[in-house]
Design an enzyme around this catalytic site. Sequence first.
Site, short mmCIF file in Angstrom:
data_model
loop_
_atom_site.label_atom_id
_atom_site.label_comp_id
_atom_site.label_asym_id
_atom_site.label_seq_id
_atom_site.Cartn_x
_atom_site.Cartn_y
_atom_site.Cartn_z
N THR A 136 0.94 -20.98 -2.22
CA THR A 136 -0.33 -20.44 -1.73
C THR A 136 -1.50 -21.08 -2.46
OG1 THR A 136 0.85 -18.36 -1.40
CG2 THR A 136 -1.57 -18.27 -1.33
N TYR A 181 12.51 -21.18 -7.18
CA TYR A 181 11.61 -20.98 -6.06
C TYR A 181 12.29 -21.54 -4.82
CZ TYR A 181 6.84 -21.13 -3.98
OH TYR A 181 5.71 -20.97 -3.22
N LYS A 194 13.31 -16.42 -6.49
CA LYS A 194 12.48 -16.04 -5.36
C LYS A 194 13.23 -16.43 -4.11
CE LYS A 194 7.91 -17.37 -3.43
NZ LYS A 194 8.38 -18.05 -2.23
#
Lengths: 303, 303
Positions: free
Chosen positions: A45, A132, A160
């Site tokens: 993001t 991730y 994640k």
Amino acid sequence: MMFTGLSAFPLTPLTDDSVDEAAFTALVQRLPAAGVDSITAVGSTGSYAYLSAAERARVIRLAVEHAGQTPVFAGIGALRTSQVLAQAEAAQSAGAQALLLAPVSYQPLTDDDVFELFRTVTAEVSAPVIVYDNPGTTRFTFSTQLYARIAQLPRIASIKIPPPSTDPDAARARIQEVRDAVPAGVSIGVSGDAAAATGLLAGADAWYSVIGGTLPDPTVAITRAAQRGETEQALALSEHLAPLWSLFGEFGSLRVTAAVAEQLGLAPKNCLPLPILGLDDDARARVAEALKLIEQNQNEQVV
Amino acid sequence: MMFTGLSAFPLTPLTDDSVDEAAFTALVQRLPAAGVDSITAVGSTGSYAYLSAAERARVIRLAVEHAGQTPVFAGIGALRTSQVLAQAEAAQSAGAQALLLAPVSYQPLTDDDVFELFRTVTAEVSAPVIVYDNPGTTRFTFSTQLYARIAQLPRIASIKIPPPSTDPDAARARIQEVRDAVPAGVSIGVSGDAAAATGLLAGADAWYSVIGGTLPDPTVAITRAAQRGETEQALALSEHLAPLWSLFGEFGSLRVTAAVAEQLGLAPKNCLPLPILGLDDDARARVAEALKLIEQNQNEQVV
């Protein structure tokens, strides 16, 4: 426990192709105020993949300066292992308390490539590392078995995972499957904001949230309700944001979140790094409409 | 015509995570000697996405220095438009005669993103630009309609399309479809070495070749046979390399080409940028065996 609850991912807004430090700082300052559990600077993001090493270090430092007591995590992904190691060192020096590592790819990577990447990095760093898994951006798909291999490495603190099913039983089964594959103490965090309430209710420890960096209050509320086991309340609060989830599905969460921040005056117009264009005027009008609907949903809730 | 025939893509071999300039120079020197039509430095095969700006500029300069009269093209792809523009300027300064641009992505790109990228770059550069369509690495899929939009831009000289069908009629139809969509004079080049003979025989103007950077002689021979319209001969020469095509399918062309160069003493062992691991010992043994078979095929041909 640092890897539980809501980790909010702020955008890194650009103005004229440079980091808009004032806008970034203002975004970060809202997060401890809302009570997020952690801040992940320069995540997907936060456009880490598009930023220079100097830009990334500066952004992490700003986040740490303005996060108060809230821990700051930092994305360190890069295409070349030596670049990842340099990013890790810079992130630690800038005060990041944990490192988020995605297997960024140009040439498709094998399981062995990715394992060796994590082995090399975890052997060099001192901070905890978050695995991730974001196949939509890295185009690498982890198997549960690869999670297991990597989670055995020192300093792996959290994984994640991609959005679990919106079916509660399927989500619970998936999270249990990952939990059974990794050592106790490795936290499991969900991404995919639309499915996050379900994921937390299904036993995930954390929510790594795109929209949480821009709309921390409603995402903290969802997280707390889920943590208290208030199933209906958590799902209702998530449902309040359904107009956004629908736009995420259509345009991707990053472009929509940027438009939300721009609409709310939190970022300059077209704040994403080119070639990623902002939403067009029609889509922006729909974002504005969605924000109005969400406000109505929230007011009805209060009444 | 600069964008016809064989464009050979040399590897950029690394030693201890630094460009092995001697090995790169030696690879480049073989190419004019074999009569290739152009050299593309820092293409995907040359690991451009993994190299720093300084490394890329140095590699392009070395290629130009050692290419003699053979034109040198250079990859300029990067995630951020401003980085692409900087690469383009550096490549032109280093003597590149054309620029190869792929829509490298982290966040998935839209058609408008990609069109604007090409519009911005072609407005800034002076050298001709090759559109580099390589969905296996960029994860962006061009439509024929997007080729048409982009090919209208100034300075678009060629399109490198993914491997056409191995069926001659289907390949011919596809190449004609692309040709009908773009202005006259825009060359159409094929990639996907295994299908290149078919592609050239089906009317492609150029072959953008991974293995051509490491094995220029047999790839020049295939190209010349196809250009002379010697269908059987071109296909037979390509079939001589079938043991490699099969390994390309299994391990990817980059890792196999690196192993070929290493096996032939043209590159140091494990010459690819980490995290991309070289082939394991079993696969390397198969590469050695394939090279032996190819040599036998070629000797039988001579007899």
